[in-house]
Design a protein around this motif. Sequence first.
Motif, short mmCIF file in Angstrom:
data_model
loop_
_atom_site.label_atom_id
_atom_site.label_comp_id
_atom_site.label_asym_id
_atom_site.label_seq_id
_atom_site.Cartn_x
_atom_site.Cartn_y
_atom_site.Cartn_z
N THR A 43 -8.26 4.90 0.52
CA THR A 43 -8.93 5.14 1.80
C THR A 43 -8.32 6.40 2.40
OG1 THR A 43 -7.39 3.66 2.96
CG2 THR A 43 -9.50 2.72 2.24
N TYR A 44 -9.12 7.08 3.20
CA TYR A 44 -8.74 8.39 3.70
C TYR A 44 -9.06 8.53 5.18
CZ TYR A 44 -9.67 9.05 -1.28
OH TYR A 44 -9.73 8.91 -2.64
N GLU A 45 -8.22 9.27 5.87
CA GLU A 45 -8.52 9.77 7.21
C GLU A 45 -8.32 11.28 7.16
OE1 GLU A 45 -7.48 6.60 10.72
OE2 GLU A 45 -5.95 8.05 10.16
N THR B 232 0.85 -1.19 0.00
CA THR B 232 0.00 0.00 0.00
C THR B 232 0.89 1.23 0.00
OG1 THR B 232 -0.14 -0.03 2.40
CG2 THR B 232 -1.92 -1.12 1.20
N THR C 36 -3.94 9.51 3.03
CA THR C 36 -4.51 8.72 1.95
C THR C 36 -3.67 7.47 1.73
OG1 THR C 36 -5.18 10.78 0.89
CG2 THR C 36 -5.25 8.80 -0.47
N THR D 152 -13.60 9.36 7.94
CA THR D 152 -12.90 8.30 7.21
C THR D 152 -13.70 8.04 5.95
OG1 THR D 152 -14.07 6.58 8.44
CG2 THR D 152 -11.90 7.22 9.27
N CYS E 185 -18.31 7.85 2.92
CA CYS E 185 -17.66 8.66 3.94
C CYS E 185 -18.41 8.51 5.26
CB CYS E 185 -17.63 10.13 3.53
SG CYS E 185 -16.76 11.19 4.71
N ARG F 131 -13.66 6.12 1.66
CA ARG F 131 -13.12 5.17 0.69
C ARG F 131 -13.65 5.56 -0.68
NH1 ARG F 131 -15.65 0.90 -1.62
NH2 ARG F 131 -14.36 -0.79 -2.39
N THR F 132 -12.78 5.52 -1.69
CA THR F 132 -13.24 5.67 -3.07
C THR F 132 -12.65 4.53 -3.89
OG1 THR F 132 -11.41 7.16 -3.64
CG2 THR F 132 -13.52 8.19 -3.01
N GLU G 157 -8.23 1.29 -5.13
CA GLU G 157 -8.98 1.75 -3.97
C GLU G 157 -8.12 2.73 -3.18
OE1 GLU G 157 -11.43 -0.55 -0.64
OE2 GLU G 157 -9.27 -0.76 -0.39
#
Length: 132
Positions: free
Chosen positions: A92-94, A2, A79, A106, A63, A108-109, A90
């Motif tokens: 993911t975010y914080e 990742t 990210t 938090t 979200c 996800r796209t 994919e």
Amino acid sequence: MTVLGTATIRVRYAETDQMGVVYHGNYFAWFEVGRVELLRQAGWSYKTLEGDGLSLPVIEATCQYRHPARYDDELEIRTVGRMASAVRVEFTYELVRMADARVLATARTLHVPITREGRPCRLPGPLREIFA
């Protein structure tokens, strides 16, 4: 593997309502900032990708809003990107308020690379290696 990227933004007045709370739709614009910076930090850019005739449209987005962001908050967008399948990426975010390290959201796209003609395709080899 990742890939982790970080970006910092400050909430502008125009992004808030009269109570100084950020409008929920603005979070997705910030997540885009996170994606762009992640690619840049990994040695790529959306501009390069599009120059190669590829786009990464969002096909799914979620979200979870935990705490409100407010006017003038300094925020860090963390990210993470990874290959979700041979033709899906994919992210993911914080979203973290820097003053107190509180996770505000938090998300996800999911993205599918497509050609100029709109056909799904594989990412270029070097970019696949970044997310593989």
